[in-house]
Design a protein around this motif. Structure first.
Motif, PDB file in Angstrom:
ATOM      1  N   VAL A   1      30.650 -89.787  58.228  1.00  0.00           N
ATOM      2  CA  VAL A   1      30.518 -88.779  57.176  1.00  0.00           C
ATOM      3  C   VAL A   1      30.953 -89.408  55.862  1.00  0.00           C
ATOM      4  O   VAL A   1      32.128 -89.733  55.670  1.00  0.00           O
ATOM      5  CB  VAL A   1      31.369 -87.531  57.480  1.00  0.00           C
ATOM      6  N   LEU A   2      30.004 -89.575  54.959  1.00  0.00           N
ATOM      7  CA  LEU A   2      30.269 -90.175  53.651  1.00  0.00           C
ATOM      8  C   LEU A   2      30.478 -89.068  52.626  1.00  0.00           C
ATOM      9  O   LEU A   2      29.590 -88.249  52.397  1.00  0.00           O
ATOM     10  CB  LEU A   2      29.102 -91.065  53.237  1.00  0.00           C
ATOM     11  N   GLY A   3      31.667 -89.042  52.021  1.00  0.00           N
ATOM     12  CA  GLY A   3      32.028 -87.954  51.127  1.00  0.00           C
ATOM     13  C   GLY A   3      32.669 -86.814  51.898  1.00  0.00           C
ATOM     14  O   GLY A   3      32.359 -85.650  51.665  1.00  0.00           O
ATOM     15  N   HIS A   4      33.596 -87.169  52.809  1.00  0.00           N
ATOM     16  CA  HIS A   4      34.147 -86.189  53.745  1.00  0.00           C
ATOM     17  C   HIS A   4      35.216 -85.290  53.139  1.00  0.00           C
ATOM     18  O   HIS A   4      35.636 -84.328  53.780  1.00  0.00           O
ATOM     19  CB  HIS A   4      34.795 -86.921  54.931  1.00  0.00           C
TER      20      HIS A   4
ATOM     21  N   THR B  98      42.171 -84.536  53.075  1.00  0.00           N
ATOM     22  CA  THR B  98      41.974 -85.514  54.142  1.00  0.00           C
ATOM     23  C   THR B  98      43.177 -85.546  55.070  1.00  0.00           C
ATOM     24  O   THR B  98      43.030 -85.576  56.305  1.00  0.00           O
ATOM     25  CB  THR B  98      41.727 -86.912  53.550  1.00  0.00           C
ATOM     26  N   ALA B  99      44.388 -85.554  54.509  1.00  0.00           N
ATOM     27  CA  ALA B  99      45.594 -85.552  55.329  1.00  0.00           C
ATOM     28  C   ALA B  99      45.637 -84.316  56.220  1.00  0.00           C
ATOM     29  O   ALA B  99      46.009 -84.398  57.404  1.00  0.00           O
ATOM     30  CB  ALA B  99      46.826 -85.621  54.437  1.00  0.00           C
ATOM     31  N   ALA B 100      45.256 -83.173  55.670  1.00  0.00           N
ATOM     32  CA  ALA B 100      45.258 -81.938  56.457  1.00  0.00           C
ATOM     33  C   ALA B 100      44.207 -81.982  57.562  1.00  0.00           C
ATOM     34  O   ALA B 100      44.463 -81.570  58.703  1.00  0.00           O
ATOM     35  CB  ALA B 100      45.007 -80.748  55.537  1.00  0.00           C
ATOM     36  N   ALA B 101      43.010 -82.480  57.236  1.00  0.00           N
ATOM     37  CA  ALA B 101      41.956 -82.581  58.248  1.00  0.00           C
ATOM     38  C   ALA B 101      42.369 -83.518  59.377  1.00  0.00           C
ATOM     39  O   ALA B 101      42.101 -83.260  60.555  1.00  0.00           O
ATOM     40  CB  ALA B 101      40.659 -83.068  57.608  1.00  0.00           C
ATOM     41  N   ALA B 102      43.051 -84.614  59.027  1.00  0.00           N
ATOM     42  CA  ALA B 102      43.510 -85.561  60.048  1.00  0.00           C
ATOM     43  C   ALA B 102      44.524 -84.912  60.981  1.00  0.00           C
ATOM     44  O   ALA B 102      44.494 -85.135  62.201  1.00  0.00           O
ATOM     45  CB  ALA B 102      44.111 -86.791  59.379  1.00  0.00           C
TER      46      ALA B 102
ATOM     47  N   GLU C 227      45.785 -82.728  66.314  1.00  0.00           N
ATOM     48  CA  GLU C 227      46.282 -81.628  67.140  1.00  0.00           C
ATOM     49  C   GLU C 227      45.266 -81.214  68.197  1.00  0.00           C
ATOM     50  O   GLU C 227      45.641 -80.805  69.306  1.00  0.00           O
ATOM     51  CB  GLU C 227      46.619 -80.430  66.247  1.00  0.00           C
ATOM     52  N   ALA C 228      43.978 -81.308  67.846  1.00  0.00           N
ATOM     53  CA  ALA C 228      42.925 -80.910  68.782  1.00  0.00           C
ATOM     54  C   ALA C 228      42.454 -82.063  69.665  1.00  0.00           C
ATOM     55  O   ALA C 228      41.556 -81.884  70.493  1.00  0.00           O
ATOM     56  CB  ALA C 228      41.733 -80.340  68.004  1.00  0.00           C
ATOM     57  N   GLY C 229      43.035 -83.254  69.497  1.00  0.00           N
ATOM     58  CA  GLY C 229      42.689 -84.390  70.342  1.00  0.00           C
ATOM     59  C   GLY C 229      41.419 -85.106  69.967  1.00  0.00           C
ATOM     60  O   GLY C 229      40.820 -85.788  70.803  1.00  0.00           O
ATOM     61  N   HIS C 230      41.001 -85.006  68.700  1.00  0.00           N
ATOM     62  CA  HIS C 230      39.776 -85.663  68.263  1.00  0.00           C
ATOM     63  C   HIS C 230      40.071 -87.079  67.755  1.00  0.00           C
ATOM     64  O   HIS C 230      41.131 -87.349  67.199  1.00  0.00           O
ATOM     65  CB  HIS C 230      39.097 -84.864  67.158  1.00  0.00           C
ATOM     66  N   ASP C 231      39.101 -87.961  67.936  1.00  0.00           N
ATOM     67  CA  ASP C 231      39.241 -89.366  67.547  1.00  0.00           C
ATOM     68  C   ASP C 231      38.460 -89.615  66.266  1.00  0.00           C
ATOM     69  O   ASP C 231      37.248 -89.854  66.300  1.00  0.00           O
ATOM     70  CB  ASP C 231      38.733 -90.259  68.688  1.00  0.00           C
ATOM     71  N   ILE C 232      39.134 -89.525  65.129  1.00  0.00           N
ATOM     72  CA  ILE C 232      38.484 -89.707  63.838  1.00  0.00           C
ATOM     73  C   ILE C 232      39.374 -90.573  62.956  1.00  0.00           C
ATOM     74  O   ILE C 232      40.592 -90.449  62.977  1.00  0.00           O
ATOM     75  CB  ILE C 232      38.204 -88.330  63.163  1.00  0.00           C
ATOM     76  N   ARG C 233      38.771 -91.468  62.206  1.00  0.00           N
ATOM     77  CA  ARG C 233      39.507 -92.336  61.283  1.00  0.00           C
ATOM     78  C   ARG C 233      38.964 -92.140  59.878  1.00  0.00           C
ATOM     79  O   ARG C 233      37.786 -91.803  59.702  1.00  0.00           O
ATOM     80  CB  ARG C 233      39.367 -93.804  61.711  1.00  0.00           C
ATOM     81  N   PHE C 234      39.829 -92.391  58.891  1.00  0.00           N
ATOM     82  CA  PHE C 234      39.459 -92.138  57.501  1.00  0.00           C
ATOM     83  C   PHE C 234      39.653 -93.392  56.660  1.00  0.00           C
ATOM     84  O   PHE C 234      40.686 -94.064  56.754  1.00  0.00           O
ATOM     85  CB  PHE C 234      40.294 -90.993  56.933  1.00  0.00           C
ATOM     86  N   VAL C 235      38.657 -93.683  55.838  1.00  0.00           N
ATOM     87  CA  VAL C 235      38.680 -94.841  54.941  1.00  0.00           C
ATOM     88  C   VAL C 235      38.670 -94.336  53.506  1.00  0.00           C
ATOM     89  O   VAL C 235      37.814 -93.522  53.138  1.00  0.00           O
ATOM     90  CB  VAL C 235      37.473 -95.760  55.200  1.00  0.00           C
ATOM     91  N   ASN C 236      39.628 -94.813  52.710  1.00  0.00           N
ATOM     92  CA  ASN C 236      39.660 -94.483  51.291  1.00  0.00           C
ATOM     93  C   ASN C 236      39.097 -95.670  50.517  1.00  0.00           C
ATOM     94  O   ASN C 236      39.766 -96.692  50.347  1.00  0.00           O
ATOM     95  CB  ASN C 236      41.094 -94.186  50.844  1.00  0.00           C
TER      96      ASN C 236
END
Length: 400
Positions: free
Chosen positions: A47-50, A92-96, A101-110
């Motif tokens: 997702v670009l522009g998340h 972004t911090a809140a989404a992470a 908490e829900a066990g999802h595997d997502i990483r964020f690049v700034n």
């Protein structure tokens, strides 16, 4: 650590600081409004522009409704001590946190997603942790872009084409919202070219080529880019203006990508997605869009006006095959039928014909719009204690 009291700093629509707890609360509210449904496969998504607008909605809906794995990319600024971090940083911090908490595997690049370095960094991350991408969602909005091939920096403008246009707009500088008039001169050929360079499809195509070169296109790969058509009343400054030229280029890019060998060999698809009106940081900067959106909200009411999250849920359900694709004659995915309903637009045109009188009938819509803008930055969220000091130095989310 930077624990301190903060107050909103606002000039018109421009809000120059953000509240971390308020921004987190807006993300949580959006998250909780999305029906959770993660049975079945967990596709890999980029997702670009998340961090804002439809990109944020696509990220949250993809996580909560379809359990996506993958990477989000945004370009945000940290707390400096003098100024808070950008709202997108806090979102972004809140989404992470919610994803963890829900066990999802997502990483964020700034990073600057327009740059070649960002594309290489994200591709490396995908290679190491996720493998080929099932879905690429392109939702970048920025005022400028440097072409990595030429080094030229393009600056976008919001102008009509052909002739100057006087646009009614919402003015929030006084005690109550009022209608002001903005005369906007016609864009030049160079300004149009530059706007296409920023907001057209060139960078989207570069991302697809980068993934293809790294063997990161999954079988059945789908990519979408967000666009907007909108009403005839905003067309002079939007769809028929410099932005409209960029959107036309984006839509042509979708057709070119869809027909390209890169996607054909993967049974891949490329679409533009025509979303409905929304209150976003990008849209609030466009003259007349705020007034139009206030009128639209007045006509539709709370239940009729579809949020970005509702639209993102509909998009993901179509991309994942849970519901049929809703395509127009140009092959675009349409999420804006609720906005462009003939009866709705007839009523909006009545209000638009006399903007001052229309605003008198749309005070709740105007107040709602400004409240939504404040909420984008974490202000005006009802259950946040704004009077006490808050930690503004929030770390960017990382994973071990």
């Amino acid at each position: 650590m930077s624990l301190r009291p903060i107050e909103p700093k606002q000039r018109g629509f421009l809000i120059v600081n953000s509240h971390p707890e308020g921004a987190a609360q807006t993300v949580r509210r959006t998250w909780e409004a999305i029906p959770a449904r993660t049975d079945g496969r967990r596709p890999v998504a980029l997702v670009l522009g998340h961090s804002a607008g439809y990109g944020l909605a696509a990220l949250l809906a993809g996580l909560r409704r379809h359990g996506i794995r993958g990477v989000g990319v945004a370009y945000e600024t940290p707390d400096t001590g003098r100024r808070t971090a950008s709202a997108g940083w806090y979102r972004t911090a809140a989404a992470a946190r919610l994803a963890a908490e829900a066990g999802h595997d997502i990483r964020f690049v700034n990073a600057d997603a327009f740059s070649a370095e960002a594309k290489a960094e994200v591709a490396d991350l995908l290679e190491r942790h996720y493998g080929p991408v099932d879905h690429l969602v392109y939702s970048l909005a920025a005022p400028r872009r440097t072409d990595p091939a030429t080094g030229e920096t393009h600056h976008s403008v919001i102008k009509p084409l052909g002739a100057a246009y006087e646009a009614p707009a919402l003015d929030f500088s006084g005690a109550v919202p009022a209608v002001s008039r903005h005369r906007i001169e016609a864009g030049t050929e160079d300004e149009t070219r530059a706007t296409v360079g920023v907001m057209g499809g060139d960078d989207w195509a570069l991302w697809v080529r980068e993934l293809a070169a790294r063997r990161l296109l999954a079988q059945g790969f789908t990519t979408v880019a967000l666009t907007y058509v909108g009403s005839e009343v905003t067309a002079p400054v939007y769809r028929h203006g410099t932005i409209g030229a960029a959107k036309a280029h984006l839509e042509q890019t979708a057709r070119d990508l869809d027909a390209s060998p890169l996607l054909k060999e993967k049974d891949g698809r490329a679409f533009t997605v025509v979303a409905g009106a929304a209150v976003t940081q990008a849209s609030s900067a466009i003259p007349s869009i705020a007034l139009y959106t206030a009128f639209l909200r007045t006509v539709l009411g709370e239940r009729g006006f579809r949020s970005t999250a509702e639209q993102a849920c509909a998009l993901w359900d179509q991309l994942e095959g849970r519901t049929p694709l809703v395509l127009d004659e140009e092959g675009r995915i349409r999420l804006d039928g609720w906005e462009l309903d003939a009866r709705v637009q007839d009523r909006v045109r009545e209000l638009w014909a006399d903007p001052e009188r229309g605003l008198e009938a749309s005070r709740p819509g105007a107040d709602w719009f400004m409240g939504q803008v404040k909420g984008l930055y974490g202000w005006g969220v009802g259950d946040v204690a704004y009077g006490r000091p808050v930690e503004t130095d929030v770390p960017w989310p990382t994973r071990p």
